[in-house]
Design a protein around this motif. Structure first.
Motif, PDB file in Angstrom:
ATOM      1  N   PHE A 107       0.978  -0.743   0.305  1.00 51.95           N
ATOM      2  CA  PHE A 107      -0.053   0.181   0.212  1.00 51.95           C
ATOM      3  C   PHE A 107       0.839   1.296  -0.235  1.00 51.95           C
ATOM      4  O   PHE A 107       1.128   1.339   0.963  1.00 51.95           O
ATOM      5  N   GLU A 108       1.068   1.988  -1.170  1.00 52.57           N
ATOM      6  CA  GLU A 108       2.321   2.676  -1.384  1.00 52.57           C
ATOM      7  C   GLU A 108       1.817   3.267  -3.070  1.00 52.57           C
ATOM      8  O   GLU A 108       1.048   3.212  -3.769  1.00 52.57           O
ATOM      9  N   LYS A 109       2.670   4.604  -2.650  1.00 51.21           N
ATOM     10  CA  LYS A 109       2.416   5.512  -3.896  1.00 51.21           C
ATOM     11  C   LYS A 109       2.776   4.750  -5.103  1.00 51.21           C
ATOM     12  O   LYS A 109       4.314   4.297  -4.746  1.00 51.21           O
ATOM     13  N   ASP A 110       2.351   4.797  -6.107  1.00 47.64           N
ATOM     14  CA  ASP A 110       3.617   4.351  -6.943  1.00 47.64           C
ATOM     15  C   ASP A 110       5.032   5.266  -7.613  1.00 47.64           C
ATOM     16  O   ASP A 110       5.159   5.554  -7.017  1.00 47.64           O
ATOM     17  N   ASN A 111       5.460   4.624  -8.677  1.00 49.17           N
ATOM     18  CA  ASN A 111       6.568   5.651  -9.272  1.00 49.17           C
ATOM     19  C   ASN A 111       6.969   6.957  -9.617  1.00 49.17           C
ATOM     20  O   ASN A 111       8.004   7.248  -9.611  1.00 49.17           O
ATOM     21  N   PHE A 112       5.761   7.027  -9.789  1.00 52.22           N
ATOM     22  CA  PHE A 112       5.729   8.460 -10.754  1.00 52.22           C
ATOM     23  C   PHE A 112       4.870   8.917  -9.377  1.00 52.22           C
ATOM     24  O   PHE A 112       4.445  10.644  -8.792  1.00 52.22           O
ATOM     25  N   GLY A 113       4.544   8.831  -8.148  1.00 55.82           N
ATOM     26  CA  GLY A 113       4.469   9.676  -7.211  1.00 55.82           C
ATOM     27  C   GLY A 113       3.023   9.509  -7.023  1.00 55.82           C
ATOM     28  O   GLY A 113       2.537  10.236  -5.763  1.00 55.82           O
ATOM     29  N   GLN A 114       1.754   8.467  -7.453  1.00 52.59           N
ATOM     30  CA  GLN A 114       1.083   8.695  -7.447  1.00 52.59           C
ATOM     31  C   GLN A 114       0.328   7.498  -6.451  1.00 52.59           C
ATOM     32  O   GLN A 114       0.607   6.545  -6.298  1.00 52.59           O
ATOM     33  N   VAL A 115      -1.246   8.354  -6.400  1.00 53.46           N
ATOM     34  CA  VAL A 115      -1.721   7.741  -4.603  1.00 53.46           C
ATOM     35  C   VAL A 115      -3.276   6.376  -5.773  1.00 53.46           C
ATOM     36  O   VAL A 115      -3.471   6.983  -6.741  1.00 53.46           O
ATOM     37  N   PRO A 116      -3.209   5.309  -5.752  1.00 57.88           N
ATOM     38  CA  PRO A 116      -3.406   4.590  -6.486  1.00 57.88           C
ATOM     39  C   PRO A 116      -5.090   4.833  -6.642  1.00 57.88           C
ATOM     40  O   PRO A 116      -5.622   5.057  -4.896  1.00 57.88           O
ATOM     41  N   VAL A 131       7.768   0.661  11.170  1.00 58.10           N
ATOM     42  CA  VAL A 131       7.125   2.536  11.224  1.00 58.10           C
ATOM     43  C   VAL A 131       7.195   2.805   9.860  1.00 58.10           C
ATOM     44  O   VAL A 131       6.505   3.855   9.929  1.00 58.10           O
ATOM     45  N   GLN A 132       8.069   2.772   8.522  1.00 61.57           N
ATOM     46  CA  GLN A 132       8.248   3.331   8.139  1.00 61.57           C
ATOM     47  C   GLN A 132       6.976   3.157   6.971  1.00 61.57           C
ATOM     48  O   GLN A 132       6.220   3.310   6.432  1.00 61.57           O
ATOM     49  N   ALA A 133       6.286   1.881   7.147  1.00 52.48           N
ATOM     50  CA  ALA A 133       4.886   1.651   6.539  1.00 52.48           C
ATOM     51  C   ALA A 133       3.296   2.745   6.798  1.00 52.48           C
ATOM     52  O   ALA A 133       2.089   3.214   5.996  1.00 52.48           O
ATOM     53  N   ARG A 134       3.691   2.725   8.277  1.00 53.15           N
ATOM     54  CA  ARG A 134       2.914   3.416   8.661  1.00 53.15           C
ATOM     55  C   ARG A 134       2.959   5.006   8.305  1.00 53.15           C
ATOM     56  O   ARG A 134       1.522   5.491   8.300  1.00 53.15           O
ATOM     57  N   PHE A 135       3.921   5.802   8.388  1.00 55.82           N
ATOM     58  CA  PHE A 135       4.061   6.992   8.042  1.00 55.82           C
ATOM     59  C   PHE A 135       3.594   6.901   6.672  1.00 55.82           C
ATOM     60  O   PHE A 135       3.053   7.939   6.143  1.00 55.82           O
ATOM     61  N   GLY A 136       3.625   6.036   5.543  1.00 53.58           N
ATOM     62  CA  GLY A 136       3.656   6.067   4.342  1.00 53.58           C
ATOM     63  C   GLY A 136       2.568   5.666   4.428  1.00 53.58           C
ATOM     64  O   GLY A 136       1.359   7.009   3.373  1.00 53.58           O
ATOM     65  N   VAL A 137       1.465   5.168   5.166  1.00 50.90           N
ATOM     66  CA  VAL A 137      -0.030   5.059   4.579  1.00 50.90           C
ATOM     67  C   VAL A 137      -0.925   6.644   5.515  1.00 50.90           C
ATOM     68  O   VAL A 137      -1.667   7.561   4.954  1.00 50.90           O
ATOM     69  N   ALA A 138      -0.317   7.087   6.847  1.00 50.14           N
ATOM     70  CA  ALA A 138      -0.712   8.153   7.293  1.00 50.14           C
ATOM     71  C   ALA A 138      -0.521   9.713   6.125  1.00 50.14           C
ATOM     72  O   ALA A 138      -0.855  10.292   5.917  1.00 50.14           O
ATOM     73  N   GLU A 139       0.585   9.406   4.852  1.00 55.97           N
ATOM     74  CA  GLU A 139       1.372  10.167   4.276  1.00 55.97           C
ATOM     75  C   GLU A 139       0.091  10.593   2.731  1.00 55.97           C
ATOM     76  O   GLU A 139      -1.136  10.991   2.320  1.00 55.97           O
ATOM     77  N   ILE A 140      -0.121   8.779   2.425  1.00 54.36           N
ATOM     78  CA  ILE A 140      -1.539   8.768   1.286  1.00 54.36           C
ATOM     79  C   ILE A 140      -2.946   9.263   1.799  1.00 54.36           C
ATOM     80  O   ILE A 140      -3.845   9.732   1.647  1.00 54.36           O
ATOM     81  N   LEU A 141      -3.140   8.930   3.613  1.00 54.09           N
ATOM     82  CA  LEU A 141      -4.019   8.918   4.005  1.00 54.09           C
ATOM     83  C   LEU A 141      -4.647  10.911   3.868  1.00 54.09           C
ATOM     84  O   LEU A 141      -5.830  11.249   3.712  1.00 54.09           O
ATOM     85  N   LYS A 142      -3.584  11.408   4.364  1.00 50.69           N
ATOM     86  CA  LYS A 142      -3.829  13.333   4.304  1.00 50.69           C
ATOM     87  C   LYS A 142      -4.404  13.413   3.019  1.00 50.69           C
ATOM     88  O   LYS A 142      -4.889  14.403   3.033  1.00 50.69           O
ATOM     89  N   GLU A 143      -3.851  12.691   1.741  1.00 52.89           N
ATOM     90  CA  GLU A 143      -3.465  13.423   0.020  1.00 52.89           C
ATOM     91  C   GLU A 143      -4.713  13.006   0.177  1.00 52.89           C
ATOM     92  O   GLU A 143      -5.637  14.134  -0.978  1.00 52.89           O
ATOM     93  N   VAL A 144      -5.430  11.932  -0.286  1.00 52.51           N
ATOM     94  CA  VAL A 144      -6.272  11.786  -0.274  1.00 52.51           C
ATOM     95  C   VAL A 144      -7.519  12.151   0.586  1.00 52.51           C
ATOM     96  O   VAL A 144      -9.045  12.992  -0.021  1.00 52.51           O
ATOM     97  N   SER A 145      -7.414  13.310   1.533  1.00 48.66           N
ATOM     98  CA  SER A 145      -8.052  13.223   1.759  1.00 48.66           C
ATOM     99  C   SER A 145      -8.838  14.556   2.055  1.00 48.66           C
ATOM    100  O   SER A 145     -10.271  15.649   1.366  1.00 48.66           O
ATOM    101  N   ASP A 146      -8.249  15.405   1.102  1.00 46.71           N
ATOM    102  CA  ASP A 146      -7.937  16.151   0.620  1.00 46.71           C
ATOM    103  C   ASP A 146      -8.792  16.181  -0.755  1.00 46.71           C
ATOM    104  O   ASP A 146     -10.051  17.091  -1.631  1.00 46.71           O
ATOM    105  N   ARG A 147      -9.045  15.280  -1.168  1.00 45.18           N
ATOM    106  CA  ARG A 147     -10.516  14.554  -2.007  1.00 45.18           C
ATOM    107  C   ARG A 147     -11.276  13.335  -1.770  1.00 45.18           C
ATOM    108  O   ARG A 147     -11.255  12.613  -2.100  1.00 45.18           O
ATOM    109  N   ARG A 148     -11.907  14.596  -1.415  1.00 41.04           N
ATOM    110  CA  ARG A 148     -13.506  13.687  -0.406  1.00 41.04           C
ATOM    111  C   ARG A 148     -14.381  14.144  -1.233  1.00 41.04           C
ATOM    112  O   ARG A 148     -16.593  13.528  -0.916  1.00 41.04           O
TER     113      ARG A 148
END
Length: 268
Positions: A107-116, A131-148
């Motif tokens: 569950f992470e961004k693709d090679n172009f930095g895009q959220v699946p 721990v790194q996976a948690r921070f990665g998830v947090a980053e994605i969730l913050k990004e998708v929260s802007d598109r509600r």
């Protein structure tokens, strides 16, 4: 006389009366994730029997089943070599008649930095072991929260984490959840991310050995046999309460299986 109101968080209305099954991203299919999937199967069936639209789960994990996973995780010997997510989802769909999905990738961004596109879900549940996976998830969730402005608008993040004998479950909101007016309760619209509230503790825990185990005996030296299942039952009970009660005065807990103590975290 104490007149202070109890702080609570009211469940987002869409979880209680959805027009479609609630989209759920379950990240991690190991010791905890495999058991959480079973709990979600039970929850889905129960919700549908109560007239709810139920759940639509997508399980993310790029790991394959090894002999070290047998016994403590929900896998059989004949499934060795299969992707964890595929084995579990196929079994869940055969058992329950659902059409849940498996992802054999992180569950992470693709090679172009895009959220699946599949990363968008109303509810995200993490059962990851680093721990790194948690921070990665947090980053994605913050990004998708802007598109509600779409059906699967992200609402909640439920995070499970554990060490050998201890663990914690923490419920977070993704942005603010509109709260009703209440004379009885003090309503709380936003619950912090685990990465924000306990970020330093997570980074400190990263120093611990996180290398894969080569056998069940070695795995049990790192995680007690029942720490995953005890966390799963209590954590999924918190989630169930959101659906059934429509509110929660608690946002998680710390759990110690060695001395059988649990300390709840109150909404504040």
């Amino acid at each position: 006389m104490n007149t202070a109101k109890t702080a609570v968080h009211f469940t987002d209305n869409y979880l209680i009366s959805p027009t479609n099954p609630i989209s759920v991203n379950l990240i991690g299919a190991g010791g905890t994730g495999s058991k959480v999937l079973t709990a979600l199967m039970e929850m889905n069936h129960s919700l549908i029997e109560l007239g709810h639209a139920g759940l639509q789960v997508r399980l993310w994990d790029d790991d394959r089943i090894t002999s070290a996973n047998l016994g403590r995780q929900r896998f059989a010997e004949c499934e060795t070599g299969l992707y964890k997510s595929v084995a579990l989802i196929n079994r869940a769909n055969r058992f329950s008649g659902t059409n849940w999905k498996a992802e054999t990738r992180k569950f992470e961004k693709d090679n172009f930095g895009q959220v699946p596109e599949e990363a968008r879900a109303t509810l995200t549940i993490t059962c990851v072991d680093n721990v790194q996976a948690r921070f990665g998830v947090a980053e994605i969730l913050k990004e998708v929260s802007d598109r509600r402005n779409y059906r699967d608008s992200p609402k909640y993040w439920l995070d499970f984490g554990n060490s050998q004998y201890t663990g914690q479950v923490l419920l977070s909101t993704i942005g603010e959840i509109q709260q009703p007016q209440s004379e009885k309760y003090e309503t709380v619209a936003s619950l912090p991310f685990v990465t924000e509230e306990f970020g330093e503790l997570l980074r400190q825990s990263e120093q611990q050995d996180g290398t894969p185990s080569c056998s069940l005996a070695e795995a049990l030296e790192k995680q007690d046999l029942f720490i995953n299942s005890s966390l799963t039952q209590m954590g999924c009970s918190l989630l169930w309460g959101l659906f059934r009660n429509g509110l929660t005065p608690y946002r998680g807990f710390f759990h110690n299986l060695k001395d059988f103590t649990t300390h709840p975290l109150k909404v504040a």
